[in-house]
Structures are given as C-alpha cells and as structure tokens.
Design an enzyme around this catalytic site. Structure first.
Site, PDB file in Angstrom:
ATOM      1  N   ASP A 210       0.955  -1.554  -0.022  1.00  0.00           N
ATOM      2  CA  ASP A 210      -0.139   0.004  -0.029  1.00  0.00           C
ATOM      3  C   ASP A 210       0.772   1.404   0.109  1.00  0.00           C
ATOM      4  OD1 ASP A 210      -1.575   2.344   0.299  1.00  0.00           O
ATOM      5  OD2 ASP A 210      -2.890   0.688   2.220  1.00  0.00           O
ATOM      6  N   ARG A 272     -13.352  -3.780  -6.108  1.00  0.00           N
ATOM      7  CA  ARG A 272     -13.284  -3.434  -7.537  1.00  0.00           C
ATOM      8  C   ARG A 272     -13.342  -3.954  -8.565  1.00  0.00           C
ATOM      9  NH1 ARG A 272     -16.625  -1.950  -4.700  1.00  0.00           N
ATOM     10  NH2 ARG A 272     -17.234   0.841  -4.238  1.00  0.00           N
ATOM     11  N   GLU A 301     -21.375  -5.455 -14.381  1.00  0.00           N
ATOM     12  CA  GLU A 301     -22.561  -5.596 -14.068  1.00  0.00           C
ATOM     13  C   GLU A 301     -23.440  -5.193 -13.964  1.00  0.00           C
ATOM     14  OE1 GLU A 301     -21.194  -4.463  -9.908  1.00  0.00           O
ATOM     15  OE2 GLU A 301     -19.549  -5.519  -9.789  1.00  0.00           O
ATOM     16  N   HIS A 321     -21.802  -9.127  -6.551  1.00  0.00           N
ATOM     17  CA  HIS A 321     -21.521  -7.955  -5.712  1.00  0.00           C
ATOM     18  C   HIS A 321     -22.488  -7.951  -4.134  1.00  0.00           C
ATOM     19  CE1 HIS A 321     -19.859  -3.390  -5.755  1.00  0.00           C
ATOM     20  NE2 HIS A 321     -19.631  -4.159  -4.885  1.00  0.00           N
TER      21      HIS A 321
END
Length: 445
Positions: A210, A272, A301, A321
């Site tokens: 990160d 995502r 989606e 999702h």
C-alpha cells in the site's frame, strides 16, 4: 443609453461568473422543504425517520438518469445512491439544484467526483460500511479456494460417487493446506486490515502493499510490508485486492502482472471489478498459471456466466457483488447516509460533512475581486458585510439564519425585515478598534 449598456455588460459578466455556483441548501420556515431522493432504490423506511422533520424523501428506483423523474432532476438538493447507477458529468449536469450525493457504501467510482466538485456538488461515502462483512466474505472465498468446498458440493449435486480414496483424490484435487501459505493484500485500509487479522488466525503469513499508508501499521498487526507490487506478487501464494478503483489502477491485474505471480497462485477480488482484466484472468485460468480465482465484483455488472470472457474459465467462483451485505450492515449504512444528508441540510457544504471525498475539486464561491460590487443588492453591500458577492453573510442584528445562502446573480432578496443600519459617521475616537477586523467597506484600502 450608454449607462444602461454599461450596467447590462456588468450584469452579464456577473451572471457568467456565478453560473457554476450552487447555493447552500435553504432550510427553515421561510423556505419550502428540500427534496431528497434515493436514486437507485425503492425502500426509504430507514431514511425517512431521520429526515422527515426537515426534508421530503422520495425514491426513483432508477438505473440511469433517463429513468429519474423530472421533479427530482429539477428540485432535489440531496441524493442517496448504491453502486447500481453511474453518474457521469453529463448526468450530473441534469440535476439543477443538487448539492450533495451520498454513496451508500465505501466505493464511489460510479460518480465523477471531479465533475461533481466543479458543479458545486459534494460527494460523500460511508467508509466504514460493511468492513466486517467484506472481510468475512473475502476469507470465505480464500478458504473455498484452498479447501475446494464449492467444487465438492457441485460434484455431489451432479451425482458423482465419492467413496474410495481414489475418488476422493480425484474430486478434491487441488485442495491445499493453509498453514505456512503467504497471503498478499493489495491495499491495506480498513477491509485489508480486517482480512489480515482473520487470515493470521488460520495460519497465513500476511504481507501487504500500500504505497499510500504511513509506516508502522505492520508492527501493530504483526504483518510484513513490501514496497513494490512486484515483490508482493512474487512472494504471495494467494493475492487479494482491497483498493479503490481509479484511473491509475484500472486493470491492475493484467497479463503482465499475472506473469509476475507465482505459478499456481490464487486470486481473490472483493473490491472493484475494474481492477482485474477479466480476459487476461480467463486465459491464465485456462493455462493453469492461476490455480483458482474468486470474484465478488466484475467489470460488467450484473454479472452473468452466459456472456463475457469468464464464461468458460475453469476453477472460478463468482458471487454477485454481495460481499458487503448483511442485514445489520445494510441498516447501518442507510442510517449513516441519511445522517450525512441531514448534516448537509442543517449545516454548510462541504464544511459540515463528515465524509466528503471531493473537497479538492469543490467550487463554493467566487473571489470578491472578480465580481462587480454594484451588482450586489444594496442592503447586502456596505460596511457590515465583507463576503464574496452573492453570499449573504449574517452579522449580529442582520438577517436571520434561515436567509443565509447564495443569491445567484445578485437577485434582490424579498423580506419584511428592516434594512441593515450602517454607521453614518466614523466611530468615536474613544471607541476601541479591533485589529484585523475584516468588515470595513470593500472599497477602503
């Protein structure tokens, strides 16, 4: 005639400057109740009790702005939305009075936050939403890939006979021990940290990448930090994604980065869909470079196995999702979203908002120096006020708070209050002067 033309030019100049400025939400007995809309849902039973005393709440159940009622486009000052609708700049420009959007969830890649800020629309999210649920679902996917439970269930449903050791070996082929495996987390925010805590309990060695996180968090959680994506991919037996989607990390997992992963590694994505190039993933699954993948989010989606590049991919688990969902999380998210809308109505935008994600793009007012003062209503121009023109500043003894707001184009305010009395002469020499007082006449140097 020349004087009229001069004032007309000044007025046009002011209108152009103020064109992009949206007023604060007007709330109080002198104003109609503001309209708040749930764009892509139909159940407002949670939001209504929080907002009913100061706003009218409506729902649209829309999947695009073409399905949103004209009254909402023209009058709604606040909007709440899930992930099932997308708002581009073109969509946002259709809303004439909108001041705040609250995304019921943590992700906000379905809203053009830069365009919203430039239009004077604050965008907020619920960053702590469903952290536990998403982390639990992620770990469930990881365990499923290692222990093959989904495929074992499917084999039994299809009538496969599993009795002998040879049959067990065949149907459970690919099952692996977890202890000692390395789990690599890309993104180490709330959800990534929650996954790390859970994964360690199962025996994983946890590493993370990160670039935005300050040093030190790895020590408090007993995990290892790596400083390049390549290092994480090379060291991980299972890679799990936990980062927001933006223009810099679209298709972060692609053919090139997949080739940097360990042969036969697992991939999990509950963040995502746009983070993964599904064509490259499908090819890697077919070739065995990736042993198995579990996806809760997808590039397109709602997801369907009947179409798209993943329809023939082996060793793949997909869910629609739903990693974020539980009844408790849904309730908390909706309450938090309605509360943020309430802050917008009763306070100031964006200062009063707790989770505004587009403040750096936000346009609230125009500098004083670029607007002609003579276009401002006489009552609001003088020694008592020194604010950007168009903004009604309230001084002691001036207008009530309900009248505070932006007056587009310097339109006169109609009210029954006495005019503001300005001093007719300089203050007495004995009267103390406050240094740094910004309320002198704007023309005074």
């Amino acid at each position: 005639m020349a004087l009229v033309d001069k004032h007309k030019v000044k007025r046009q100049r002011l209108d152009r400057i103020c064109e992009g400025i949206r007023p604060q939400i007007m709330n109080g007995p002198l104003h109609p109740r503001p309209l708040v809309a749930l764009l892509d849902g139909r159940d407002c039973t949670v939001e209504m009790p929080i907002l009913k005393d100061l706003a009218t709440v409506a729902f649209c159940d829309a999947q695009s702005t073409q399905e949103i009622h004209e009254k909402v486009l023209n009058e709604a000052v606040g909007a709440m939305m899930y992930h099932t609708i997308t708002l581009t700049r073109e969509d946002l420009e259709k809303f004439k009075a909108l001041r705040v959007i609250v995304r019921i969830g943590s992700g906000y890649d379905n809203v053009d936050i830069k365009a919203a800020g430039e239009l004077g629309i604050a965008v907020c999210n619920i960053p702590s939403a469903a952290v536990e649920e998403t982390a639990d679902s992620t770990v469930c996917h990881i365990l499923n890939l290692y222990r093959r439970n989904t495929w074992l269930y499917q084999a039994l449903r299809e009538g496969t006979r599993v009795q002998s050791v040879e049959q067990i070996r065949e149907v459970a082929s690919g099952a692996a021990r977890i202890r000692g495996e390395t789990l690599g987390l890309i993104g180490f925010g709330r959800t990534g940290q929650a996954v790390a805590v859970r994964a360690k309990a199962f025996g994983f060695s946890v590493i993370f990448y990160d670039p935005y996180l300050q040093d030190g968090i790895e020590r408090s959680l007993g995990v290892q930090r790596v400083y390049t994506l390549q290092d994480l991919l090379y060291q991980s037996d299972c890679v799990s994604l936990h980062c927001n989607l933006n223009e810099h990390n679209h298709h972060l997992i692609n053919d090139f980065t997949i080739k940097q992963m360990r042969q036969g590694a697992f991939l999990v994505n509950a963040a995502r869909g746009g983070l993964v190039d599904e064509k490259a993933l499908a090819q890697a699954l077919k070739e065995g470079r990736i042993r198995g993948a579990a996806l809760d989010v997808h590039e397109s989606e709602p997801f369907s196995f009947a179409q798209g590049p993943l329809k023939d991919a082996p060793n793949l688990i997909c869910t629609p999702h739903t990693a974020w969902y539980s009844e408790q999380a849904s309730l908390e998210m909706r309450e938090a979203a309605a509360t943020e809308i309430r802050r917008a109505i009763t306070g100031r935008i964006p200062e009063s908002l707790r989770n505004c994600v587009n403040k750096e793009f936000f346009v609230t007012s125009t500098p004083w120096s670029v607007i002609d003062q003579q276009a401002i209503h006489p009552e609001l121009n003088g020694a008592t006020y020194r604010y950007p023109p168009g903004i009604v500043g309230v001084a002691p003894g001036g207008l009530p708070p309900a009248m505070e707001g932006i007056i587009p184009g310097g339109i006169p305010v109609t009210h029954n209050l006495p005019t503001v009395a300005h001093p007719s002469q300089a203050p007495s020499p004995n009267q103390p002067t406050k240094h740094g007082d910004n309320r002198e006449h704007p023309n005074e140097q």
